[in-house]
Design an enzyme around this catalytic site. Sequence first.
Site, PDB file in Angstrom:
ATOM      1  N   GLU A 152       0.884  -1.164   0.000  1.00 13.76           N
ATOM      2  CA  GLU A 152       0.000   0.000   0.000  1.00 13.76           C
ATOM      3  C   GLU A 152       0.920   1.212   0.000  1.00 13.76           C
ATOM      4  O   GLU A 152       1.441   1.607   1.047  1.00 13.76           O
ATOM      5  CB  GLU A 152      -0.916   0.016   1.237  1.00 13.76           C
ATOM      6  N   ARG A 210       0.892  10.104   0.866  1.00 17.47           N
ATOM      7  CA  ARG A 210       1.202  11.105   1.897  1.00 17.47           C
ATOM      8  C   ARG A 210       2.433  11.917   1.586  1.00 17.47           C
ATOM      9  O   ARG A 210       2.729  12.896   2.252  1.00 17.47           O
ATOM     10  CB  ARG A 210       1.403  10.410   3.241  1.00 17.47           C
ATOM     11  N   THR A 217      -4.160   6.047   1.269  1.00 13.60           N
ATOM     12  CA  THR A 217      -4.493   7.432   1.611  1.00 13.60           C
ATOM     13  C   THR A 217      -5.101   8.154   0.403  1.00 13.60           C
ATOM     14  O   THR A 217      -4.802   9.319   0.133  1.00 13.60           O
ATOM     15  CB  THR A 217      -3.274   8.202   2.165  1.00 13.60           C
ATOM     16  N   LYS A 268     -11.482  -1.450   5.494  1.00 17.91           N
ATOM     17  CA  LYS A 268     -10.332  -1.157   6.348  1.00 17.91           C
ATOM     18  C   LYS A 268     -10.868  -0.595   7.659  1.00 17.91           C
ATOM     19  O   LYS A 268     -11.591   0.402   7.648  1.00 17.91           O
ATOM     20  CB  LYS A 268      -9.451  -0.132   5.608  1.00 17.91           C
TER      21      LYS A 268
HETATM   22  C1  3PG Z   1      -2.460   3.914   8.151  1.00 16.78           C
HETATM   23  O1  3PG Z   1      -2.338   4.919   7.544  1.00 16.78           O
HETATM   24  O2  3PG Z   1      -3.082   2.960   7.674  1.00 16.78           O
HETATM   25  C2  3PG Z   1      -1.897   3.933   9.529  1.00 16.78           C
HETATM   26  O3  3PG Z   1      -1.362   5.167   9.809  1.00 16.78           O
HETATM   27  C3  3PG Z   1      -0.883   2.910   9.817  1.00 16.78           C
HETATM   28  O4  3PG Z   1      -0.886   2.838  11.166  1.00 16.78           O
HETATM   29  P1  3PG Z   1       0.364   2.317  11.991  1.00 16.78           P
HETATM   30  O5  3PG Z   1       1.451   3.305  11.761  1.00 16.78           O
HETATM   31  O6  3PG Z   1      -0.096   2.264  13.433  1.00 16.78           O
HETATM   32  O7  3PG Z   1       0.717   0.944  11.453  1.00 16.78           O
END
Ligand code: 3PG
Length: 216
Positions: free
Chosen positions: A41, A45, A69, A129
């Site tokens: 994924e 960002r 994102t 999700k």
């Molecule tokens: C995401 O964007 O899916 C989360 O920020 C990932 O979360 P984590 O850093 O706790 O794994």
Amino acid sequence: MSYLLLPSFNSKTVPVIVITDVAQAVPMAHALLAGGIDVMEITLRHPAGLPAIEAVAKAVPEMVVGAGTVTTPEQVQQVVNAGATFALSPGMTPALIAAVKAAKLPFVPGVMTPGEAMVAHEHGFQLLKLFPAAQAGGLAMLKAMGGPLSELRFCPTGGVSLANMNEFLALPNVAMVGGSWLTPVDLVVQAASSSDWSSITKLAQQATDQAASSQQ
Ligand code: 3PG
């Protein structure tokens, strides 16, 4: 291609990736594959995210590349053009859902409540999700949703790690887990500057082995 049908991959863990330099993308894909992870994924960002998706989609066909994102309809078209074969979002809006339907881009909407999960289900989505998973109630929340919403499957993300991933994967309504622990930005920068990606392969292999042990 339907917006509901995700491309198939084997990994039960989905690395949530922030790429800060497009040059990191292809070696990272190979490092993850070497550790048994065949899905990425790559989030939007950082401005390097979109070209990184394109680089992996072109150069590493055995890697399933998703865009993360994705929060706006404009980004849906951008990630399709870059070669992403699916997209994920921390949430879900009517405009975003219309865009993935129009683009026929397989999509995993983000939800945090039963009501949001039901809206996603009304649109046909069965894999959601759960984000942010820890803050949404984690294991207890997933167990509670498994009763009334038993037809739905989740990819909890946010607060998942090597230490707790198998507790999530043991739940019948958890299809896979996502997290940033597989590709920490500092380790990635170090790997890129030394051209030694073994640290990322090691993290991937640990997660692959752990997931395999949960299925025995
Ligand atoms: C995401 O964007 O899916 C989360 O920020 C990932 O979360 P984590 O850093 O706790 O794994």
